[in-house]
Design a protein around this motif. Structure first.
Motif, PDB file in Angstrom:
ATOM      1  N   GLY A  91       0.863  -1.179   0.000  1.00 57.07           N
ATOM      2  CA  GLY A  91       0.000   0.000   0.000  1.00 57.07           C
ATOM      3  C   GLY A  91       0.895   1.222   0.000  1.00 57.07           C
ATOM      4  N   ALA A  92       0.806   2.048  -1.059  1.00 57.30           N
ATOM      5  CA  ALA A  92       1.763   3.139  -1.242  1.00 57.30           C
ATOM      6  C   ALA A  92       1.059   4.462  -1.530  1.00 57.30           C
ATOM      7  CB  ALA A  92       2.734   2.801  -2.370  1.00 57.30           C
ATOM      8  N   PRO A  93       0.679   5.197  -0.492  1.00 52.32           N
ATOM      9  CA  PRO A  93       0.113   6.520  -0.739  1.00 52.32           C
ATOM     10  C   PRO A  93       1.194   7.502  -1.175  1.00 52.32           C
ATOM     11  CG  PRO A  93       0.373   6.169   1.610  1.00 52.32           C
ATOM     12  CD  PRO A  93       0.745   4.875   0.945  1.00 52.32           C
ATOM     13  N   MET A  94       0.779   8.513  -1.932  1.00 51.86           N
ATOM     14  CA  MET A  94       1.703   9.579  -2.306  1.00 51.86           C
ATOM     15  C   MET A  94       1.664  10.670  -1.245  1.00 51.86           C
ATOM     16  SD  MET A  94       1.598  12.244  -5.540  1.00 51.86           S
ATOM     17  CE  MET A  94       2.416  11.275  -6.816  1.00 51.86           C
ATOM     18  N   TYR A  95       2.828  11.001  -0.715  1.00 49.05           N
ATOM     19  CA  TYR A  95       2.963  12.128   0.203  1.00 49.05           C
ATOM     20  C   TYR A  95       3.938  13.117  -0.426  1.00 49.05           C
ATOM     21  CZ  TYR A  95       0.827   9.449   4.088  1.00 49.05           C
ATOM     22  OH  TYR A  95      -0.021   8.732   4.907  1.00 49.05           O
ATOM     23  N   ASN A  96       3.476  14.311  -0.699  1.00 51.81           N
ATOM     24  CA  ASN A  96       4.361  15.355  -1.237  1.00 51.81           C
ATOM     25  C   ASN A  96       5.135  14.879  -2.461  1.00 51.81           C
ATOM     26  OD1 ASN A  96       3.599  17.196   0.853  1.00 51.81           O
ATOM     27  ND2 ASN A  96       4.937  16.077   2.240  1.00 51.81           N
ATOM     28  N   PHE A  97       4.412  14.230  -3.371  1.00 53.01           N
ATOM     29  CA  PHE A  97       4.919  13.777  -4.665  1.00 53.01           C
ATOM     30  C   PHE A  97       5.856  12.567  -4.588  1.00 53.01           C
ATOM     31  CE2 PHE A  97       4.010  18.313  -4.968  1.00 53.01           C
ATOM     32  CZ  PHE A  97       3.044  18.300  -5.966  1.00 53.01           C
ATOM     33  N   GLY A  98       5.946  11.937  -3.449  1.00 53.23           N
ATOM     34  CA  GLY A  98       6.826  10.782  -3.343  1.00 53.23           C
ATOM     35  C   GLY A  98       6.230   9.702  -2.466  1.00 53.23           C
ATOM     36  N   ILE A  99       7.069   8.738  -2.101  1.00 53.43           N
ATOM     37  CA  ILE A  99       6.641   7.671  -1.207  1.00 53.43           C
ATOM     38  C   ILE A  99       6.733   8.165   0.235  1.00 53.43           C
ATOM     39  CG2 ILE A  99       7.348   5.873  -2.822  1.00 53.43           C
ATOM     40  CD1 ILE A  99       9.826   5.397  -1.044  1.00 53.43           C
ATOM     41  N   VAL A 137      -1.513   2.308  -5.272  1.00 55.59           N
ATOM     42  CA  VAL A 137      -1.016   3.679  -5.252  1.00 55.59           C
ATOM     43  C   VAL A 137      -2.198   4.628  -5.089  1.00 55.59           C
ATOM     44  CG1 VAL A 137       0.230   5.427  -6.563  1.00 55.59           C
ATOM     45  CG2 VAL A 137       0.901   3.029  -6.763  1.00 55.59           C
ATOM     46  N   THR A 138      -2.164   5.447  -4.034  1.00 54.97           N
ATOM     47  CA  THR A 138      -3.260   6.381  -3.788  1.00 54.97           C
ATOM     48  C   THR A 138      -2.706   7.802  -3.726  1.00 54.97           C
ATOM     49  OG1 THR A 138      -3.076   6.059  -1.390  1.00 54.97           O
ATOM     50  CG2 THR A 138      -4.649   4.671  -2.560  1.00 54.97           C
ATOM     51  N   ARG A 139      -3.524   8.742  -4.262  1.00 53.15           N
ATOM     52  CA  ARG A 139      -3.098  10.140  -4.311  1.00 53.15           C
ATOM     53  C   ARG A 139      -4.271  11.066  -4.035  1.00 53.15           C
ATOM     54  NH1 ARG A 139      -0.239   8.959  -9.387  1.00 53.15           N
ATOM     55  NH2 ARG A 139       1.627   7.815  -8.815  1.00 53.15           N
ATOM     56  N   GLY A 140      -3.976  12.241  -3.489  1.00 53.95           N
ATOM     57  CA  GLY A 140      -5.005  13.241  -3.271  1.00 53.95           C
ATOM     58  C   GLY A 140      -5.396  13.954  -4.550  1.00 53.95           C
ATOM     59  N   GLY A 141      -4.441  14.098  -5.475  1.00 47.51           N
ATOM     60  CA  GLY A 141      -4.685  14.748  -6.761  1.00 47.51           C
ATOM     61  C   GLY A 141      -4.650  13.757  -7.901  1.00 47.51           C
ATOM     62  N   LEU A 142      -4.582  14.293  -9.121  1.00 49.05           N
ATOM     63  CA  LEU A 142      -4.510  13.471 -10.321  1.00 49.05           C
ATOM     64  C   LEU A 142      -3.111  13.606 -10.904  1.00 49.05           C
ATOM     65  CD1 LEU A 142      -7.944  14.477 -11.914  1.00 49.05           C
ATOM     66  CD2 LEU A 142      -7.441  12.494 -10.455  1.00 49.05           C
ATOM     67  N   HIS A 143      -2.330  12.540 -10.830  1.00 47.63           N
ATOM     68  CA  HIS A 143      -0.925  12.595 -11.228  1.00 47.63           C
ATOM     69  C   HIS A 143      -0.530  11.546 -12.261  1.00 47.63           C
ATOM     70  CE1 HIS A 143      -0.193  15.375  -7.892  1.00 47.63           C
ATOM     71  NE2 HIS A 143      -0.943  14.568  -7.162  1.00 47.63           N
ATOM     72  N   LYS A 144      -1.294  10.488 -12.396  1.00 44.90           N
ATOM     73  CA  LYS A 144      -0.909   9.363 -13.251  1.00 44.90           C
ATOM     74  C   LYS A 144      -0.629   9.826 -14.671  1.00 44.90           C
ATOM     75  CE  LYS A 144      -2.564   4.892 -14.934  1.00 44.90           C
ATOM     76  NZ  LYS A 144      -3.734   4.003 -15.040  1.00 44.90           N
ATOM     77  N   GLY A 145       0.568   9.471 -15.147  1.00 41.63           N
ATOM     78  CA  GLY A 145       0.941   9.795 -16.522  1.00 41.63           C
ATOM     79  C   GLY A 145       1.395  11.222 -16.730  1.00 41.63           C
ATOM     80  N   GLY A 146       1.452  12.023 -15.668  1.00 43.58           N
ATOM     81  CA  GLY A 146       1.845  13.419 -15.794  1.00 43.58           C
ATOM     82  C   GLY A 146       3.207  13.684 -15.182  1.00 43.58           C
TER      83      GLY A 146
END
Length: 197
Positions: A91-99, A137-146
């Protein structure tokens, strides 16, 4: 089948990455006699790699102090779990653009020259081979592929470095963008898991 689940959220409860990792593990284990080992890095944090840890790791085993031996043994236990696993679920949330720091500490613990990787004539060779890996992978924003997705390259690079090349990612994004986005993200992630596992 031996399944190792790594929960790396800073939260021991209410984590979306942990929810998804739980779901992946449940589907993998369903109808089997799987052994599941769960390591919650928030509830039981692994110490960070600091100067004392480096000194312990680079001191020959027969010359370590009791404190150094105890510190190295902590990493040894995580390496043994990874080696014993047939499947690793992270389980890998994104914190401040990283792991998270929790996951980075786990990565630092299991990366050991001559044990989980070695250097050959053409560069590093991973030794944790023959395992399947799922990463939620979980994120607060939309980052996939960007360009803001600096997390995914880090995950891919490290996992490959130690020989974990058979990796499937499940994405759940937009958790900071309101209830509708959260509902959509969860539904899409659940569909990804159903298709992969």
């Amino acid at each position: 089948m031996n399944i190792l689940q790594i929960n790396s959220s800073a939260r021991s409860s209410g984590s979306e990455s942990t929810r998804l990792a739980d779901q992946i593990v449940a589907r993998l284990a369903a109808g089997t006699e799987a052994t599941v080992v769960r390591r919650d890095l928030a509830a039981a944090p692994h110490p960070v790699l600091d100067e004392a840890a480096l000194q312990a790791l680079f001191t020959p085993a027969d010359q370590r102090t009791p404190q150094q031996a105890e510190r190295v043994a902590l990493d040894d236990a995580l390496i043994a779990q990874a080696q014993a696993a047939d499947v690793i679920v992270i389980g890998a949330p994104m914190y401040n653009f990283g792991i998270t720091v929790q996951l980075k500490s786990w990565f630092d613990a299991i990366a050991r020259a001559g044990v989980t990787f070695k250097y050959g004539p053409t560069g590093p060779v991973g030794l944790l081979t023959g395992k399947k890996v799922f990463v939620a992978v979980t994120r607060g924003g939309l980052h996939k592929g960007g360009p803001s997705d600096t997390q995914l390259p880090h995950l891919r690079t490290f996992l490959s470095f130690v020989g974990l090349d058979d990796v499937q990612f499940v994405f759940s994004e937009g958790h900071g963008m309101g209830p509708d986005a959260v509902a959509r993200a969860r539904s899409e992630a659940d569909e990804q898991i159903a298709a992969l596992v």
